[in-house]
Design an enzyme around this catalytic site. Structure first.
Site, PDB file in Angstrom:
ATOM      1  N   VAL A  17      16.851  29.996   4.993  1.00 18.60           N
ATOM      2  CA  VAL A  17      16.795  30.759   3.752  1.00 18.60           C
ATOM      3  C   VAL A  17      18.109  30.579   3.013  1.00 18.60           C
ATOM      4  O   VAL A  17      19.185  30.748   3.596  1.00 18.60           O
ATOM      5  CB  VAL A  17      16.604  32.269   4.041  1.00 18.60           C
ATOM      6  N   CYS A  18      18.024  30.253   1.744  1.00 19.62           N
ATOM      7  CA  CYS A  18      19.239  30.096   0.939  1.00 19.62           C
ATOM      8  C   CYS A  18      19.955  31.438   0.810  1.00 19.62           C
ATOM      9  O   CYS A  18      19.349  32.442   0.428  1.00 19.62           O
ATOM     10  CB  CYS A  18      18.892  29.578  -0.454  1.00 19.62           C
ATOM     11  N   ILE A  19      21.248  31.428   1.098  1.00 20.97           N
ATOM     12  CA  ILE A  19      21.995  32.686   1.096  1.00 20.97           C
ATOM     13  C   ILE A  19      22.054  33.331  -0.288  1.00 20.97           C
ATOM     14  O   ILE A  19      21.895  34.553  -0.421  1.00 20.97           O
ATOM     15  CB  ILE A  19      23.417  32.495   1.687  1.00 20.97           C
TER      16      ILE A  19
END
Lengths: 146, 128
Positions: free
Chosen positions: A93-95
């Site tokens: 998941v992209c931060i």
């Protein structure tokens, strides 16, 4: 599903390919995450490689541990976790997308002084560089939007 | 298929499609963030604006007034990240009464056929 893409240099050898899936859709907005999950199951069932599913934009909401799915609807969270557990597929998941949507792991909850971490098991919070890595290293990259 | 990996990142060409209106959520800035990271990883990045995304090319946007990042300014900064190929769908512009001369950055206007060629000339296509 919209927007696909393959690398045009890829040979037509469809025997076994390595895929990266990018999911831009939240579980209840559009059909994107359900379609992506179905596609991912078909890939691994068909002997293809699926090293990583990358959740970006609203797709970050797939990582929420606190969502409760109504009984008659597919629990895509359990679906993704099963895929990770049984096939070793990384759920990344992209931060930046995650923080914006309130999806926090323990480290980020501490950093921003929020009361709870709510990232589901098997999901890892990563930087966008990992998306580029995954795209470059896979034979096919397919994006699922709403 | 394995010869794909023999390509270096520098040789990989990525096309980012933007279709959403500039202030429809934060999708356009988020998609541009991904494009900047790809460029930082030395992929050759091009951008094609379609549909309502073309409104992002208008000058004098004041997104600070609605608490957002100004998409026109983000587009203006693209050359700083070595993203210099920005294309726009001619039909999307004309059906909204816009002209290439109105845009905040120089763009290359493409017909539908030229867009198809653009897709074919890139290794990876992303969309918002």
């Amino acid at each position: 599903m919209l927007g696909t893409l393959g690398k045009t240099q890829a040979s037509p050898d469809l025997g076994s390919m390595n895929f990266t899936l990018i999911v831009h859709s939240a579980p209840h907005s559009g059909q994107g995450s359900h379609t992506a999950l179905d596609f991912a199951r078909s890939l691994v069932g068909g002997g293809h490689g699926l090293q990583r599913v990358f959740f970006y934009l609203d797709g970050a909401e797939n990582a929420l541990s606190t969502r409760v799915f109504p009984q008659e609807e597919t629990d895509v969270l359990v679906g993704w976790q099963t895929l990770a557990r049984e096939h070793g597929c990384e759920l990344a998941v992209c931060i930046a997308a995650a923080l914006r949507r309130g999806v926090l792991n323990h480290e980020e909850a501490d950093r921003y002084e929020r009361r709870a971490a709510n990232t589901a098991d098997h999901f890892v919070i990563v930087g966008l560089g990992q998306l580029i890595d995954a795209v470059v290293e896979s034979d096919q990259c397919i994006t699922f939007v709403n | 298929m394995h010869h794909v990996r023999e390509l270096t990142m520098r040789e990989l060409k990525l096309l980012l499609l933007l279709r959403r209106a500039p202030y429809d959520g934060v999708y356009v800035p988020e998609a541009l963030d991904a494009a900047l990271v790809a460029a930082a990883f030395e992929l050759k990045v091009s951008i094609l604006l379609l549909d309502d995304a073309v409104f992002g090319l208008l000058p004098d946007q004041r997104a600070d007034l609605i608490g957002r990042r100004t998409v026109g300014k983000l587009l203006l900064a693209l050359p700083d990240y070595e993203i210099e190929r920005v294309y726009v769908c001619g039909d999307s512009l004309s059906s909204r009464g816009l002209h290439a001369g109105d845009t905040v950055i120089p763009v290359q206007v493409l017909s539908a056929g030229e867009q198809a060629e653009l897709f074919g000339s890139h290794d990876i296509v992303w969309n918002d």
